[in-house]
Motif scaffolding. Structure first.
Motif, PDB file in Angstrom:
ATOM      1  N   ILE A  19       0.821  -1.214   0.000  1.00  0.00           N
ATOM      2  CA  ILE A  19       0.000   0.000   0.000  1.00  0.00           C
ATOM      3  C   ILE A  19       0.854   1.263   0.000  1.00  0.00           C
ATOM      4  CG2 ILE A  19      -1.942  -1.143   1.126  1.00  0.00           C
ATOM      5  CD1 ILE A  19      -1.060   0.135   3.767  1.00  0.00           C
ATOM      6  N   GLY A  20       2.119   1.091  -0.404  1.00  0.00           N
ATOM      7  CA  GLY A  20       3.035   2.229  -0.414  1.00  0.00           C
ATOM      8  C   GLY A  20       2.643   3.333  -1.377  1.00  0.00           C
ATOM      9  N   ASN A  21       1.861   2.972  -2.408  1.00  0.00           N
ATOM     10  CA  ASN A  21       1.455   3.984  -3.391  1.00  0.00           C
ATOM     11  C   ASN A  21       0.222   4.762  -2.941  1.00  0.00           C
ATOM     12  OD1 ASN A  21      -0.166   1.641  -3.710  1.00  0.00           O
ATOM     13  ND2 ASN A  21      -0.824   2.342  -5.733  1.00  0.00           N
ATOM     14  N   LEU A  22      -0.360   4.369  -1.809  1.00  0.00           N
ATOM     15  CA  LEU A  22      -1.541   5.066  -1.309  1.00  0.00           C
ATOM     16  C   LEU A  22      -1.131   6.171  -0.335  1.00  0.00           C
ATOM     17  CD1 LEU A  22      -3.862   1.995  -0.520  1.00  0.00           C
ATOM     18  CD2 LEU A  22      -3.919   3.467  -2.550  1.00  0.00           C
ATOM     19  N   LYS A  23      -1.948   7.200  -0.272  1.00  0.00           N
ATOM     20  CA  LYS A  23      -1.709   8.274   0.691  1.00  0.00           C
ATOM     21  C   LYS A  23      -1.963   7.778   2.107  1.00  0.00           C
ATOM     22  CE  LYS A  23      -3.036  12.092  -2.396  1.00  0.00           C
ATOM     23  NZ  LYS A  23      -3.982  13.225  -2.578  1.00  0.00           N
ATOM     24  N   ARG A  24      -1.444   8.523   3.073  1.00  0.00           N
ATOM     25  CA  ARG A  24      -1.723   8.176   4.459  1.00  0.00           C
ATOM     26  C   ARG A  24      -3.188   8.413   4.769  1.00  0.00           C
ATOM     27  NH1 ARG A  24       2.146  10.538   8.984  1.00  0.00           N
ATOM     28  NH2 ARG A  24       0.699   9.186  10.142  1.00  0.00           N
ATOM     29  N   LYS A  25      -3.734   7.527   5.579  1.00  0.00           N
ATOM     30  CA  LYS A  25      -5.132   7.690   5.979  1.00  0.00           C
ATOM     31  C   LYS A  25      -5.271   8.872   6.942  1.00  0.00           C
ATOM     32  CE  LYS A  25      -6.286   2.777   5.579  1.00  0.00           C
ATOM     33  NZ  LYS A  25      -4.917   2.318   5.229  1.00  0.00           N
ATOM     34  N   PRO A  26      -6.462   9.438   7.050  1.00  0.00           N
ATOM     35  CA  PRO A  26      -6.667  10.528   8.010  1.00  0.00           C
ATOM     36  C   PRO A  26      -6.427  10.059   9.444  1.00  0.00           C
ATOM     37  CG  PRO A  26      -8.759   9.759   7.096  1.00  0.00           C
ATOM     38  CD  PRO A  26      -7.680   9.121   6.288  1.00  0.00           C
ATOM     39  N   LEU A  27      -6.121  10.998  10.331  1.00  0.00           N
ATOM     40  CA  LEU A  27      -5.794  10.651  11.708  1.00  0.00           C
ATOM     41  C   LEU A  27      -6.947   9.958  12.423  1.00  0.00           C
ATOM     42  CD1 LEU A  27      -3.778  13.786  12.872  1.00  0.00           C
ATOM     43  CD2 LEU A  27      -2.910  11.494  12.371  1.00  0.00           C
ATOM     44  N   ASN A  28      -8.156  10.429  12.196  1.00  0.00           N
ATOM     45  CA  ASN A  28      -9.340   9.750  12.760  1.00  0.00           C
ATOM     46  C   ASN A  28      -9.230   9.534  14.268  1.00  0.00           C
ATOM     47  OD1 ASN A  28     -11.422   9.272  10.957  1.00  0.00           O
ATOM     48  ND2 ASN A  28     -10.481   7.445  10.087  1.00  0.00           N
ATOM     49  N   ILE A  29      -8.698  10.510  14.969  1.00  0.00           N
ATOM     50  CA  ILE A  29      -8.400  10.313  16.391  1.00  0.00           C
ATOM     51  C   ILE A  29      -9.650   9.948  17.194  1.00  0.00           C
ATOM     52  CG2 ILE A  29      -7.590  11.459  18.492  1.00  0.00           C
ATOM     53  CD1 ILE A  29      -5.696  13.088  16.703  1.00  0.00           C
ATOM     54  N   PHE A  30     -10.731  10.694  16.988  1.00  0.00           N
ATOM     55  CA  PHE A  30     -11.942  10.450  17.771  1.00  0.00           C
ATOM     56  C   PHE A  30     -12.512   9.064  17.494  1.00  0.00           C
ATOM     57  CE2 PHE A  30     -16.645  10.864  18.254  1.00  0.00           C
ATOM     58  CZ  PHE A  30     -16.654  11.015  19.634  1.00  0.00           C
ATOM     59  N   ARG A  31     -12.616   8.693  16.222  1.00  0.00           N
ATOM     60  CA  ARG A  31     -13.159   7.381  15.880  1.00  0.00           C
ATOM     61  C   ARG A  31     -12.262   6.254  16.389  1.00  0.00           C
ATOM     62  NH1 ARG A  31     -14.972   9.216   9.876  1.00  0.00           N
ATOM     63  NH2 ARG A  31     -17.144   9.747  10.327  1.00  0.00           N
ATOM     64  N   LYS A  32     -10.958   6.453  16.314  1.00  0.00           N
ATOM     65  CA  LYS A  32     -10.040   5.424  16.800  1.00  0.00           C
ATOM     66  C   LYS A  32     -10.154   5.238  18.311  1.00  0.00           C
ATOM     67  CE  LYS A  32      -6.665   5.870  13.061  1.00  0.00           C
ATOM     68  NZ  LYS A  32      -5.322   6.363  12.669  1.00  0.00           N
ATOM     69  N   LEU A  33     -10.335   6.337  19.021  1.00  0.00           N
ATOM     70  CA  LEU A  33     -10.526   6.235  20.469  1.00  0.00           C
ATOM     71  C   LEU A  33     -11.838   5.527  20.807  1.00  0.00           C
ATOM     72  CD1 LEU A  33      -9.266   9.730  21.685  1.00  0.00           C
ATOM     73  CD2 LEU A  33      -8.202   7.499  22.116  1.00  0.00           C
ATOM     74  N   LYS A  34     -12.892   5.793  20.014  1.00  0.00           N
ATOM     75  CA  LYS A  34     -14.173   5.112  20.223  1.00  0.00           C
ATOM     76  C   LYS A  34     -14.025   3.602  20.043  1.00  0.00           C
ATOM     77  CE  LYS A  34     -18.088   6.551  18.685  1.00  0.00           C
ATOM     78  NZ  LYS A  34     -19.157   7.041  17.779  1.00  0.00           N
ATOM     79  N   ILE A  35     -13.260   3.206  19.034  1.00  0.00           N
ATOM     80  CA  ILE A  35     -13.050   1.777  18.793  1.00  0.00           C
ATOM     81  C   ILE A  35     -12.289   1.152  19.959  1.00  0.00           C
ATOM     82  CG2 ILE A  35     -11.823   0.116  17.342  1.00  0.00           C
ATOM     83  CD1 ILE A  35     -12.477   1.901  14.949  1.00  0.00           C
ATOM     84  N   ARG A  36     -11.248   1.841  20.412  1.00  0.00           N
ATOM     85  CA  ARG A  36     -10.468   1.319  21.539  1.00  0.00           C
ATOM     86  C   ARG A  36     -11.339   1.178  22.796  1.00  0.00           C
ATOM     87  NH1 ARG A  36      -5.027   0.862  21.122  1.00  0.00           N
ATOM     88  NH2 ARG A  36      -4.004   1.816  19.307  1.00  0.00           N
ATOM     89  N   LYS A  37     -12.184   2.181  23.029  1.00  0.00           N
ATOM     90  CA  LYS A  37     -13.063   2.121  24.195  1.00  0.00           C
ATOM     91  C   LYS A  37     -14.050   0.966  24.074  1.00  0.00           C
ATOM     92  CE  LYS A  37     -16.319   4.878  26.912  1.00  0.00           C
ATOM     93  NZ  LYS A  37     -17.024   6.180  27.043  1.00  0.00           N
ATOM     94  N   LYS A  38     -14.607   0.781  22.875  1.00  0.00           N
ATOM     95  CA  LYS A  38     -15.571  -0.294  22.666  1.00  0.00           C
ATOM     96  C   LYS A  38     -14.933  -1.657  22.901  1.00  0.00           C
ATOM     97  CE  LYS A  38     -19.212  -1.688  19.479  1.00  0.00           C
ATOM     98  NZ  LYS A  38     -19.901  -1.359  18.195  1.00  0.00           N
ATOM     99  N   LEU A  39     -13.678  -1.800  22.484  1.00  0.00           N
ATOM    100  CA  LEU A  39     -12.980  -3.077  22.608  1.00  0.00           C
ATOM    101  C   LEU A  39     -12.201  -3.171  23.916  1.00  0.00           C
ATOM    102  CD1 LEU A  39     -11.624  -3.353  18.957  1.00  0.00           C
ATOM    103  CD2 LEU A  39     -13.530  -4.641  19.942  1.00  0.00           C
ATOM    104  N   ASP A  40     -12.165  -2.066  24.677  1.00  0.00           N
ATOM    105  CA  ASP A  40     -11.384  -1.998  25.907  1.00  0.00           C
ATOM    106  C   ASP A  40      -9.933  -2.421  25.626  1.00  0.00           C
ATOM    107  OD1 ASP A  40     -10.864  -1.520  28.569  1.00  0.00           O
ATOM    108  OD2 ASP A  40     -11.429  -3.543  29.218  1.00  0.00           O
ATOM    109  N   TYR A  41      -9.375  -1.815  24.594  1.00  0.00           N
ATOM    110  CA  TYR A  41      -8.013  -2.134  24.184  1.00  0.00           C
ATOM    111  C   TYR A  41      -7.186  -0.850  24.159  1.00  0.00           C
ATOM    112  CZ  TYR A  41      -4.145  -4.203  21.609  1.00  0.00           C
ATOM    113  OH  TYR A  41      -2.907  -4.660  21.244  1.00  0.00           O
ATOM    114  N   TRP A  42      -6.160  -0.782  25.018  1.00  0.00           N
ATOM    115  CA  TRP A  42      -5.404   0.468  25.174  1.00  0.00           C
ATOM    116  C   TRP A  42      -3.911   0.278  24.967  1.00  0.00           C
ATOM    117  CZ3 TRP A  42      -8.500   4.376  24.878  1.00  0.00           C
ATOM    118  CH2 TRP A  42      -9.831   4.229  25.314  1.00  0.00           C
ATOM    119  N   LYS A  43      -3.511  -0.816  24.351  1.00  0.00           N
ATOM    120  CA  LYS A  43      -2.110  -1.000  24.043  1.00  0.00           C
ATOM    121  C   LYS A  43      -1.744  -0.202  22.801  1.00  0.00           C
ATOM    122  CE  LYS A  43      -1.960  -5.689  25.972  1.00  0.00           C
ATOM    123  NZ  LYS A  43      -1.682  -7.111  25.695  1.00  0.00           N
ATOM    124  N   PHE A  44      -0.587   0.417  22.835  1.00  0.00           N
ATOM    125  CA  PHE A  44      -0.121   1.228  21.687  1.00  0.00           C
ATOM    126  C   PHE A  44       1.237   0.720  21.212  1.00  0.00           C
ATOM    127  CE2 PHE A  44      -3.170   3.893  23.860  1.00  0.00           C
ATOM    128  CZ  PHE A  44      -3.841   4.527  22.829  1.00  0.00           C
TER     129      PHE A  44
END
Length: 343
Positions: free
Chosen positions: A318-343
């Motif tokens: 996927i090197g020819n694709l642009k970087r995806k948007p940061l999506n910080i809020f949505r990513k935090l919602k997913i982590r909260k839903k899954l109770d997953y906080w490892k980075f």
């Protein structure tokens, strides 16, 4: 296979079948409490926790939804949970791009064109028209169908309805469906979206009898194949039925078209169903034209094309694709839903 609704099993199993036939491995992750683990088949492998998914290190993640955890390994492939039925405007509905996927496997020309425009605009995902894996079994010969009986030769009406209160006709048409089933002219099958209000579900279960059967299932295809005509509202399942070249009567559809027999009053239902059973030439011609735009594939090989497109992306990267948007809020919602906080 990353799923959060019961209907996703049927969407992804044709993909699983092809991957396994090629010597690959498949595991399932079930997100949330709206997906029933009892629908897993004996030989299907479930990963219980996101840690297990990450350790398994998948090459690809197939998702019939709009979001997927970005921290799971593998290319993220969107395969859609239904067709574009026009319930919402494009930006909030079928063409809602939320910045999580590397590849969209589109169903037919009318979705491919729009997603290619979005791919050009955003640049962080690819688009390949493959057809929809969920329909592969619909175009294959069935050994048997539990909803077909040789003893009952009456026309069969399949009634389906969306769960959205403003769009659902289930409550409005209940008394009419009850009356028509009591007449006994037709055999009725009733199936609702799994999110349908339990009050309404119980009402229809309460009128079951020799002329009407209420069905709860994770696989609607046998129901579609068993019916001659569908009664519906705006549920995207009506599009699947049209692809069988069979007519649909819609009740107050938001986007009435010439390929639908749309009505607005309950006292029109019986006559509209009778008309649909006659298969009027103008309607049937419009259905064929529409089907060619929505899903022109009748070979039952869409899952093969999905896997081939995914493998190609894995190979080229996927090197020819642009970087995806940061999506910080949505990513935090997913982590909260899954109770997953490892980075």
């Amino acid at each position: 296979m990353y799923i959060s609704q019961n209907y996703s099993y049927a969407i992804l199993r044709p993909i699983q079948k092809y991957i396994l036939s090629q010597g690959g491995e498949v595991c399932w992750f079930l997100e949330g409490d709206e997906v029933n683990p009892d629908y897993l088949l004996p030989k299907e492998i479930r990963l219980d926790h996101i840690d297990d998914v990450i350790s398994w290190n998948p090459d690809a993640v197939f998702v019939p939804g709009n979001v997927v955890p970005h921290f799971i390994p593998g290319v993220k492939v969107g395969v859609f949970h239904g067709f574009n039925s026009g319930k919402r405007d494009n930006a909030r509905g079928h063409f809602d791009v939320r910045g999580f996927f590397d590849l969209y496997c589109t169903q037919g020309p009318n979705t491919t064109e729009e997603f290619q425009k979005l791919a050009t605009k955003h640049g962080f995902f690819n688009v390949v028209e493959t057809g929809w894996s969920n329909l592969d079994p619909m175009y294959r010969t069935m050994e048997s169908n539990p909803y077909v009986t040789q003893e009952d030769t009456r026309p069969t009406i399949l009634f389906c309805s969306t769960f959205t209160p403003k769009l659902s006709c289930a409550d409005s048409v209940f008394e009419t469906v009850k009356l028509l089933s009591e007449k006994g002219r037709w055999r009725w099958l009733v199936q609702f979206h799994p999110k349908m209000e339990s009050r309404i579900v119980e009402k229809y279960k309460g009128i079951q009898g020799p002329n009407l059967q209420f069905v709860e299932t994770d696989n609607v295809i046998p129901l579609l194949r068993a019916a001659d005509v569908m009664l519906c509202d705006t549920s995207s399942v009506l599009i699947m039925f049209l692809l069988l070249n069979r007519p649909v009567v819609t009740f107050r559809n938001r986007s009435p078209s010439d390929y639908l027999i749309n009505i607005t009053e309950v006292d029109e239902i019986e006559d509209a169903l009778s008309l649909a059973l006659s298969k009027p030439e103008k309607t049937m011609s419009a259905i064929q034209e529409y089907a060619d735009q929505v899903h022109p594939y009748r070979d039952g090989m869409s899952s093969v094309r999905v896997v081939e497109a995914t493998n190609k992306l894995i190979d080229q990267g996927i090197g020819n694709l642009k970087r995806k948007p940061l999506n910080i809020f949505r990513k935090l919602k997913i982590r909260k839903k899954l109770d997953y906080w490892k980075f």
